[in-house]
Structures are given as C-alpha cells and as structure tokens.
Motif scaffolding. Sequence first.
Motif, mmCIF file in Angstrom:
data_model
loop_
_atom_site.group_PDB
_atom_site.id
_atom_site.type_symbol
_atom_site.label_atom_id
_atom_site.label_comp_id
_atom_site.label_asym_id
_atom_site.label_seq_id
_atom_site.Cartn_x
_atom_site.Cartn_y
_atom_site.Cartn_z
ATOM 1 N N LEU A 75 -4.849 -21.391 -41.885
ATOM 2 C CA LEU A 75 -4.848 -20.510 -42.232
ATOM 3 C C LEU A 75 -4.520 -19.461 -43.307
ATOM 4 N N ASP A 76 -3.489 -19.769 -44.106
ATOM 5 C CA ASP A 76 -3.306 -19.728 -45.919
ATOM 6 C C ASP A 76 -5.541 -19.831 -46.634
ATOM 7 N N ARG A 77 -5.182 -20.764 -46.107
ATOM 8 C CA ARG A 77 -6.941 -20.816 -46.759
ATOM 9 C C ARG A 77 -7.881 -20.020 -46.512
ATOM 10 N N ALA A 119 12.031 -21.309 -28.449
ATOM 11 C CA ALA A 119 11.729 -20.629 -30.662
ATOM 12 C C ALA A 119 10.379 -21.619 -30.509
ATOM 13 N N ALA A 120 10.283 -22.608 -29.596
ATOM 14 C CA ALA A 120 8.861 -23.095 -30.339
ATOM 15 C C ALA A 120 7.850 -22.228 -29.792
ATOM 16 N N ARG A 121 7.625 -21.888 -28.766
ATOM 17 C CA ARG A 121 6.722 -20.478 -27.792
ATOM 18 C C ARG A 121 6.313 -19.793 -29.085
ATOM 19 N N SER A 122 7.700 -18.828 -29.779
ATOM 20 C CA SER A 122 7.607 -18.331 -30.188
ATOM 21 C C SER A 122 6.910 -17.924 -31.607
ATOM 22 N N VAL A 123 7.105 -19.698 -32.600
ATOM 23 C CA VAL A 123 6.434 -19.845 -33.149
ATOM 24 C C VAL A 123 4.741 -19.746 -33.319
ATOM 25 N N LEU A 124 4.387 -20.771 -31.861
ATOM 26 C CA LEU A 124 3.414 -21.292 -31.505
ATOM 27 C C LEU A 124 2.373 -19.280 -31.115
ATOM 28 N N ALA A 125 2.741 -18.120 -30.569
ATOM 29 C CA ALA A 125 2.403 -16.806 -30.411
ATOM 30 C C ALA A 125 2.308 -16.351 -31.421
ATOM 31 N N SER A 126 2.920 -17.133 -32.571
ATOM 32 C CA SER A 126 2.930 -15.892 -34.045
ATOM 33 C C SER A 126 1.679 -17.118 -34.296
ATOM 34 N N LEU A 127 1.616 -18.279 -34.949
ATOM 35 C CA LEU A 127 0.143 -18.398 -34.943
ATOM 36 C C LEU A 127 -0.978 -18.201 -34.108
ATOM 37 N N THR A 128 -0.820 -18.113 -33.811
ATOM 38 C CA THR A 128 -2.541 -17.769 -32.034
ATOM 39 C C THR A 128 -2.327 -16.061 -33.135
ATOM 40 N N ALA A 129 -0.985 -15.399 -32.643
ATOM 41 C CA ALA A 129 -1.355 -14.182 -33.106
ATOM 42 C C ALA A 129 -2.918 -14.412 -34.977
ATOM 43 N N GLU A 130 -1.848 -14.933 -35.762
ATOM 44 C CA GLU A 130 -2.414 -14.285 -36.811
ATOM 45 C C GLU A 130 -4.184 -15.446 -37.091
ATOM 46 N N TYR A 131 -3.795 -16.082 -36.156
ATOM 47 C CA TYR A 131 -5.385 -17.096 -36.625
ATOM 48 C C TYR A 131 -6.524 -15.882 -35.882
ATOM 49 N N ALA A 132 -6.355 -15.361 -34.345
ATOM 50 C CA ALA A 132 -7.083 -14.397 -33.915
ATOM 51 C C ALA A 132 -6.731 -12.741 -34.935
ATOM 52 N N ASP A 133 -6.040 -12.543 -35.877
ATOM 53 C CA ASP A 133 -6.456 -11.769 -36.070
ATOM 54 C C ASP A 133 -7.206 -11.888 -37.602
ATOM 55 N N GLN A 134 -6.858 -12.752 -37.988
ATOM 56 C CA GLN A 134 -8.448 -13.829 -38.899
ATOM 57 C C GLN A 134 -9.240 -13.176 -38.634
#
Length: 182
Positions: A75-77, A119-134
Amino acid sequence: MQDTVAVALITALSTLAAAALTGLIGALSTRRQLAHQLAVARLESAEQRATRRDELRRDAYVGFLSACDQAYRQLDRRWLEAGGNEPRPGYDEAYSAMRAVDEAYNLVLLEGPADVAAAARSVLASLTAEYADQRRLGDEPDDSAVPLRDRHRERWLAAIEERTRRRISFVDVVRPVLDREG
C-alpha cells in the motif's frame, strides 16, 4: 497333641491373616501410586496441549502481523508511485498481499480468543478500506503523473494514522492473552 494342633492352627491362621493384611496394604499402596501417576500424566498432557495451543496462537498472531506488514509495504508503494496510462502492476501485488492478510486472519479466527479475532478483524477492515480508497483515488481523472500521496495528502496521512492505531490496538489485545498463557 491337641495343644500342638491348636498352636499349628493358630500359627497358620495368623500367617494367613498377616499375608492377607500385607497384600491389602500393598494393593492400596499400589493403587495410590497408580492414581498419582495417572494424575501426573494427565497434568503433563494438559500442560503439553496448553503449550502447543500457546505456540499455535503466537504463530498465528505473528503470521498475521507479518502479512499486515507486507500489505502495508504494498500500500505504501502504491501511495508513492506515480501512475500513467499503462496498467499498474502494484494493484496485483497489493491484492495478493491483501489475500495473504485474509489467510492469516483465518488462522487468528481459528486460534482465538474472540477479543483477539475482533481486533484482527478491525486491522483487516482498515487495510481493506485503505486498499479500496487507493483504488478509487487512483481511478479518478487527475494528474496521474503525481503520486497519490501528493494528490491526496490528508487521506494518506489519515490512512497511516488509522493503520497504526489499529495495529497497536491488536497488539494491546494480544499481549495479555500471551502473558496469561505464558
């Protein structure tokens, strides 16, 4: 002669009684030792199962965090790359990294406990949201020669802050679970 028979009979009966008493005491002692050995074996077996469960949990948690790190790098890349009109291979790499996080999340779900899985589901949701936003931001008609980070600086900073917050929350939930088990 009757006295001899009586003495012999008394001696025989007392010998038999002593042998029976000795046998009974020996049987009770053996039974107690076997019960103790069985309790010790059960305790050791339970400890081995608990140790194995703890190892599996730790491995699942570390695997999840490692998969998240790989996804964060992808995602950083994508935040830093300037686009163009050609297909972007970073999308495929980021998608693969996201799938790896999903697989690692499945292990966390299996190993539990429920608060760690949440807590893991929350991390995954954050990653998925960032990916979709990108994906959405990258598909906007704009100056694609400028990296997403520069075109959407506030979103980039918010995404970094959110992933950090969620990751720390995950680790904060995991630590007591591992300490309680250790």
